[in-house]
Design a protein around this motif. Structure first.
Motif, PDB file in Angstrom:
ATOM      1  N   ILE A   1       0.839  -1.114  -0.160  1.00 40.06           N
ATOM      2  CA  ILE A   1      -0.211   0.101   0.083  1.00 40.06           C
ATOM      3  C   ILE A   1       0.844   1.048   0.194  1.00 40.06           C
ATOM      4  N   SER A   2       1.993   1.185   0.615  1.00 42.82           N
ATOM      5  CA  SER A   2       2.895   2.439   0.669  1.00 42.82           C
ATOM      6  C   SER A   2       3.791   2.645  -0.607  1.00 42.82           C
ATOM      7  N   VAL A   3       3.871   1.589  -1.435  1.00 46.04           N
ATOM      8  CA  VAL A   3       4.225   1.986  -2.672  1.00 46.04           C
ATOM      9  C   VAL A   3       3.154   2.387  -3.392  1.00 46.04           C
ATOM     10  N   ALA A   4       2.015   1.776  -3.415  1.00 51.45           N
ATOM     11  CA  ALA A   4       1.126   2.499  -4.289  1.00 51.45           C
ATOM     12  C   ALA A   4       0.827   3.854  -4.004  1.00 51.45           C
ATOM     13  N   ALA A   5       0.744   4.213  -2.765  1.00 54.43           N
ATOM     14  CA  ALA A   5       0.612   5.603  -2.248  1.00 54.43           C
ATOM     15  C   ALA A   5       1.500   6.579  -2.798  1.00 54.43           C
ATOM     16  N   LEU A   6       2.868   6.298  -2.809  1.00 59.55           N
ATOM     17  CA  LEU A   6       3.908   7.095  -3.272  1.00 59.55           C
ATOM     18  C   LEU A   6       3.615   7.118  -4.721  1.00 59.55           C
TER      19      LEU A   6
ATOM     20  N   VAL B   1       0.788   7.244  -6.371  1.00 61.41           N
ATOM     21  CA  VAL B   1      -0.358   7.973  -6.549  1.00 61.41           C
ATOM     22  C   VAL B   1      -0.016   9.488  -6.339  1.00 61.41           C
ATOM     23  N   THR B   2       0.976   9.799  -5.185  1.00 60.62           N
ATOM     24  CA  THR B   2       1.532  11.201  -4.866  1.00 60.62           C
ATOM     25  C   THR B   2       2.197  11.833  -5.926  1.00 60.62           C
ATOM     26  N   PHE B   3       3.044  10.875  -6.570  1.00 61.15           N
ATOM     27  CA  PHE B   3       3.995  11.292  -7.806  1.00 61.15           C
ATOM     28  C   PHE B   3       2.975  11.764  -8.986  1.00 61.15           C
ATOM     29  N   SER B   4       1.825  10.931  -9.130  1.00 58.80           N
ATOM     30  CA  SER B   4       1.001  11.133 -10.413  1.00 58.80           C
ATOM     31  C   SER B   4       0.231  12.289 -10.016  1.00 58.80           C
ATOM     32  N   LEU B   5      -0.157  12.737  -8.920  1.00 56.64           N
ATOM     33  CA  LEU B   5      -0.801  13.967  -8.399  1.00 56.64           C
ATOM     34  C   LEU B   5       0.050  15.047  -8.800  1.00 56.64           C
ATOM     35  N   ALA B   6       1.432  15.022  -8.604  1.00 60.82           N
ATOM     36  CA  ALA B   6       2.521  16.120  -8.897  1.00 60.82           C
ATOM     37  C   ALA B   6       2.341  16.291 -10.263  1.00 60.82           C
TER      38      ALA B   6
ATOM     39  N   ILE C   1       0.633  13.589   2.091  1.00 59.85           N
ATOM     40  CA  ILE C   1      -0.322  12.294   1.961  1.00 59.85           C
ATOM     41  C   ILE C   1       0.495  11.062   2.368  1.00 59.85           C
ATOM     42  N   PRO C   2       1.849  10.893   1.989  1.00 58.08           N
ATOM     43  CA  PRO C   2       2.507   9.428   2.606  1.00 58.08           C
ATOM     44  C   PRO C   2       2.784   9.575   4.081  1.00 58.08           C
ATOM     45  N   LEU C   3       3.045  11.013   4.437  1.00 61.50           N
ATOM     46  CA  LEU C   3       3.159  11.108   5.874  1.00 61.50           C
ATOM     47  C   LEU C   3       2.039  10.745   6.785  1.00 61.50           C
TER      48      LEU C   3
END
Length: 343
Positions: A121-126, A128-133, A155-157
């Motif tokens: 889930i952590s990998v997927a969340a990061l 997604v965060t890069f995608s939002l950027a 978000i990841p924090l």
């Protein structure tokens, strides 16, 4: 700086690498011993000891490297080395721990169904965060790029905050017995701090010497970053996991690997962004690397789920998978394959 006082020759750098490795061995020993004692003192389960106490401590080199690269404006290099370190952690460290243990390296349902899945889930969340950027703060570039901002870094924090909350709840549910007789709590915290200091200082020197040797022998920066430098910064995790595996504490060994990677992805990268305000990320390079990391995590997950242990055969399979990863990175560097853009 110590590096400025030493002669810049390959033999000196080799000597520094040997000396730094020995120092990290000592520092990781202090860290592992203090973490075990403190975990017993506070009644922490073995999985929590490995995934939080030991993992955060042994992840300091990766955290420092990301913060430094963010400050000097080469954040992509820090992210690349960190993802390379995560792949090394997932494939090589469990394999070496499995081969170093007496018999199969014992896992548990907690490791498989909580730690490994939360890490995915952590990998997927990061990602997604890069995608939002890329979507909301795009950067004109030949490759697909965007800027990570402070709000996105939260978000990841926030996800890591959830991870700590789950671990806290597990400590209460476990109802472990505390071991406080004969424990000098100040001495143990001092030993933990001393181990962290030794690891941070010596890893910085180790990485500097490894990079200098790479430059001397003409090893491309990207190849050195995601393989050699990544392995160097993972040395504390490796030594800690080998020690605990040899002592028959498989849950702590595997928890250290997964917890360290979770910390690196959800805390180290966002802290670099919070430090400088905003950083540019190359989505075209990051996402394929995260894809490899996801595949490596799935492979480890499958190996651990079979009989809830890691056998010698499965350990060799993980090492073979890492060899394929290195071969792919070499092919990318040589231009044989072109899955990574902007390298």
């Amino acid at each position: 700086m110590l590096g400025d006082l030493l002669p810049q020759s390959p033999l000196v750098h080799v000597a520094v690498i040997v000396g730094a490795t020995a120092a990290i061995w000592v520092g990781s020993g202090w860290l592992e011993e203090a973490a075990e004692t403190l975990s017993g003192y506070y009644g922490l389960p073995a999985v929590v000891q490995g995934s939080v106490v030991v993992a955060v401590g042994s992840s300091f080199p990766e955290l420092v490297s990301v913060l430094v690269t963010a400050l000097v404006g080469v954040f992509d290099m820090g992210v690349g080395a960190l993802v390379g370190s995560a792949i090394f952690n997932i494939l090589v460290i469990p394999a070496l721990s499995g081969l170093n243990a007496e018999g199969p390296l014992e896992s548990s349902r907690t490791i498989v169904y909580k730690e490994a899945q939360f890490y995915m889930i952590s990998v997927a969340a990061l990602v997604v965060t890069f995608s939002l950027a890329v979507i909301y703060v795009p950067v004109p570039s030949e490759a697909i790029a965007g800027e990570l901002t402070r709000p996105l870094a939260l978000i990841p924090l926030a996800l890591y905050g959830l991870y700590l909350f789950i671990q806290y709840q597990d400590v209460g549910d476990a109802d472990m017995e505390t071991v406080r007789d004969g424990v000098d709590i100040r001495r143990e915290w001092g030993k933990l701090a001393a181990g962290l200091l030794v690891i941070v200082v010596t890893v910085e020197r180790l990485v500097a010497s490894v990079e200098s040797l790479g430059t001397t022998f003409g090893i491309p920066e990207f190849l050195a970053g995601v393989t050699i430098v990544a392995a160097a910064t993972s040395l504390p995790d490796t030594l800690v996991s080998l020690r605990t595996a040899e002592a028959g504490r498989g849950a702590t060994s595997l928890g250290n690997v997964l917890g360290s990677n979770t910390f690196d992805l959800l805390v180290a990268i966002p802290l670099g962004v919070l430090l400088v305000g905003r950083v540019e990320v190359n989505f075209s390079t990051a996402v394929p690397m995260f894809g490899v990391l996801t595949a490596a995590t799935v492979l480890l997950f499958a190996a651990l789920r079979t009989d809830l242990s890691l056998t010698s055969r499965e350990s060799y399979t993980l090492l073979a998978a890492y060899a394929l990863f290195v071969a792919w990175v070499v092919a990318e560097t040589a231009g044989v394959t072109e899955l990574l853009r902007g390298v």
